[in-house]
Design a protein around this motif. Structure first.
Motif, PDB file in Angstrom:
ATOM      1  N   MET A 175       3.397  43.744  43.176  1.00 45.74           N
ATOM      2  CA  MET A 175       4.525  43.386  43.970  1.00 45.74           C
ATOM      3  C   MET A 175       4.364  44.169  45.529  1.00 45.74           C
ATOM      4  SD  MET A 175       8.696  43.162  43.809  1.00 45.74           S
ATOM      5  CE  MET A 175       8.756  41.853  42.526  1.00 45.74           C
ATOM      6  N   LEU A 176       4.557  43.299  46.736  1.00 43.68           N
ATOM      7  CA  LEU A 176       4.339  43.916  47.851  1.00 43.68           C
ATOM      8  C   LEU A 176       5.902  44.008  48.477  1.00 43.68           C
ATOM      9  CD1 LEU A 176       1.447  41.983  49.333  1.00 43.68           C
ATOM     10  CD2 LEU A 176       1.146  44.047  48.263  1.00 43.68           C
ATOM     11  N   LEU A 177       6.032  45.223  49.126  1.00 42.84           N
ATOM     12  CA  LEU A 177       7.474  45.388  49.875  1.00 42.84           C
ATOM     13  C   LEU A 177       7.039  45.686  51.273  1.00 42.84           C
ATOM     14  CD1 LEU A 177      10.467  47.050  48.657  1.00 42.84           C
ATOM     15  CD2 LEU A 177       9.317  47.830  50.824  1.00 42.84           C
ATOM     16  N   ASP A 206       4.839  48.451  41.302  1.00 41.42           N
ATOM     17  CA  ASP A 206       5.784  47.561  40.579  1.00 41.42           C
ATOM     18  C   ASP A 206       7.141  48.184  40.830  1.00 41.42           C
ATOM     19  OD1 ASP A 206       3.788  46.066  39.340  1.00 41.42           O
ATOM     20  OD2 ASP A 206       3.185  48.183  38.119  1.00 41.42           O
ATOM     21  N   VAL A 237      14.205  50.718  35.570  1.00 42.45           N
ATOM     22  CA  VAL A 237      15.636  51.082  35.722  1.00 42.45           C
ATOM     23  C   VAL A 237      16.395  50.982  37.132  1.00 42.45           C
ATOM     24  CG1 VAL A 237      17.113  53.342  35.700  1.00 42.45           C
ATOM     25  CG2 VAL A 237      15.325  52.890  34.155  1.00 42.45           C
ATOM     26  N   THR A 238      15.594  51.205  38.163  1.00 36.24           N
ATOM     27  CA  THR A 238      16.216  50.857  39.611  1.00 36.24           C
ATOM     28  C   THR A 238      15.994  49.539  39.943  1.00 36.24           C
ATOM     29  OG1 THR A 238      14.255  51.775  40.750  1.00 36.24           O
ATOM     30  CG2 THR A 238      15.702  53.319  39.739  1.00 36.24           C
ATOM     31  N   GLY A 239      14.753  49.069  39.689  1.00 38.28           N
ATOM     32  CA  GLY A 239      14.681  47.681  40.111  1.00 38.28           C
ATOM     33  C   GLY A 239      14.030  47.788  41.567  1.00 38.28           C
ATOM     34  N   MET A 240      13.621  49.134  41.764  1.00 37.33           N
ATOM     35  CA  MET A 240      13.118  49.422  43.020  1.00 37.33           C
ATOM     36  C   MET A 240      11.466  49.693  43.238  1.00 37.33           C
ATOM     37  SD  MET A 240      15.954  51.087  45.390  1.00 37.33           S
ATOM     38  CE  MET A 240      15.863  52.743  44.494  1.00 37.33           C
ATOM     39  N   VAL A 241      10.647  49.195  44.338  1.00 36.87           N
ATOM     40  CA  VAL A 241       9.292  49.473  44.179  1.00 36.87           C
ATOM     41  C   VAL A 241       9.406  50.925  44.844  1.00 36.87           C
ATOM     42  CG1 VAL A 241       7.154  49.118  45.636  1.00 36.87           C
ATOM     43  CG2 VAL A 241       8.571  47.156  44.392  1.00 36.87           C
ATOM     44  N   VAL A 242      10.049  51.215  45.900  1.00 37.37           N
ATOM     45  CA  VAL A 242      10.079  52.433  46.351  1.00 37.37           C
ATOM     46  C   VAL A 242      11.495  52.921  46.964  1.00 37.37           C
ATOM     47  CG1 VAL A 242       9.218  51.468  48.382  1.00 37.37           C
ATOM     48  CG2 VAL A 242       8.747  53.747  48.100  1.00 37.37           C
TER      49      VAL A 242
END
Lengths: 136, 136, 136, 136, 136, 136
Positions: free
Chosen positions: E1-3, E51, E55-60
């Motif tokens: 996934m890209l953010l 990815d 738990v947090t649903g965050m890439v970063v």
């Protein structure tokens, strides 16, 4: 208070005055005079003026506004060649200026009985060129 | 001379009048009446009026303007559910119209003593819908 | 050839993991953790891959694409509070990342039988933050 | 009727008043006071007022407007350091406010003899900050 | 996934190679070669790959990303004259291409230890011109 | 490194296949099939791939790129009716897909001998619909 709703429509136009010669049309309108027409994604901002109703908090019912814009502008003009399919542009040159006047002429009566009146319209031919009209 | 500063904030709202029935709210506001609320990236343009100072060349100190907008609008409204967390929207329907009136009410006193006065605000709910308010 | 269709929807979300403490949620998500939720005008770009049909010149029938996006994304998510009204966000944190994964999960089967396959989606939470996802 | 043409130019400026001390300049302008200068993609909207000609349907010949904007604004200011290369910004602080006044001073005489008069200009320093000026 | 996170900064630059003659610089860079410099509102899109954490649903952590971009790009480059104040542009021509390479060089080590790696950057000099760089 | 230059042109088109019946054209293309044509402000992004030259810091001379785009795309297509004035759209349906293929066919040879090669093009018909093509 002013409330503005923006819509878009895509249309063709050719800027030519049939009363003028080809050379005069070229001199006046340049590439816009091409009789086959070219096209734009027109952006229209319609600005209404009124007070927010104390119960609803709304100047106007936006569903009704959308319906008026659909019937008066999008249906007759979207995906059309203005000179060939939209009155009065068989005889009136569809410059952005004249197109704004015609849109005003079609919209103003629809808002004449309230609750909000038509204050002004802004019509973008491209991002870099737009006209504003307030009727007269 | 007019000077305009644009800011953004993200908030939830539900357009419902608790004095009205569910059916009336649905008829008035459609999907906006969903009591759980939905949200927008609101864009606010704040327009100040004044003369450019002959020494500084500035109508107003932009750092001060930014501070006022942060304290009066962004801090209390950003990342909030307007109906549940921001006064007076527990009793006033947070339509874009009423939200603009409330923002005006909060900002106008902060600019009352100059050097620039609050001239108007423009509040975008989406790119296609905005209101403008100049107080009354 | 890639073809991309852009749509928008307005929704509320709160970024909180119910398995974590309030302090942990605050530390992780900051203002996004506000349990009342806040909202965004989400912008979704859906990119399909296929060849232009030699007869029609189209990769895919855009009317069908529009119908799929309406049914799978706009109808269930627009004007909704994601955590409270849209599965699986009662238990999954609706970060932009997780929302993109869920949209992919809903859309991919609808394009599985051609003529164009789902290549990637891009989801903007604001103008300054977006994610791209290509499934896995 | 109002007609607006938008143009862009890229320039450097430093906001410093040579009559003030370094500390005063820093206090007033912050990072903008950096004497080396920094830069912007300025966006200028020039609004003209007039009637659409009944024959041509045009308020003004846009080719002539473009020529005036090129000669009066783009040529002297684009790809320039305003303080060092554009009069009067060797002695006048090139804030957005003062730059708008100077652009007005250059443009107004060019439209003084019709067919459309200069009504207002809007100058964006960034997307989030702009000034409007109508002369005086 | 890209953010992807977008930021802006305003800077001056002059495109000149001190090893070349004035005539060669003019021929190569045209108006960009003006030694006083001109400026832009640069827009930078920084794309990270990783990815979403289960738990947090965050890439970063976006707060950390914002901090890195502030320290490595905005602080040293915003409101600066690149040729005169930002290394290595005293000797390297600050074309958009070279500026992208330098930004990559500064950012890549900050993301080297995860959780997301730097995938690409996109740098807009104007709305109509941008470069993309993925390191090498 | 990738470098992208964006241009715009305004053109008319009608999406109709002369080999199909009127009913088939209507079913396939809807309002786009209107034989008079309608129009768009097309936006074209042309992406080139190459290395920044160590002396000039440039992937390619942008003045040359601009010249190629003017000659190959803007001059033949701007202010034109694609079906009636631009080959091969007298016989090929000018969908956005086919228009992208034709633009690629015209541009690719112009970049074949370096220093940068044509990597991809992106063509927007409206803000909400675009195609990307990389040749084949």
């Amino acid at each position: 208070m002013l409330l503005t709703r923006k819509i878009e429509f895509s249309a063709s136009h050719a800027c030519r005055n049939p009363q003028l010669s080809e050379a005069e049309n070229q001199a006046l309108y340049g590439a816009d005079a091409n009789p086959h027409g070219h096209g734009h994604n027109y952006v229209l901002e319609v600005t209404l003026e009124g007070d927010a109703d104390p119960v609803t908090g709304m100047v106007v019912d936006l569903k009704e506004v959308k319906g008026i814009l659909e019937r008066e502008v999008v249906e007759p003009m979207d995906h059309r060649h203005l000179n060939r399919e939209v009155s009065p542009f068989d005889t009136v040159v569809p410059t952005t200026e004249n197109l704004a006047v015609e849109i005003w002429r079609r919209l103003a009566p629809r808002f004449a009985e309230g609750p909000a009146s038509l204050r002004s319209i802004r019509l973008y031919e491209t991002e870099d060129l737009f006209v504003e009209y307030e009727g007269r």
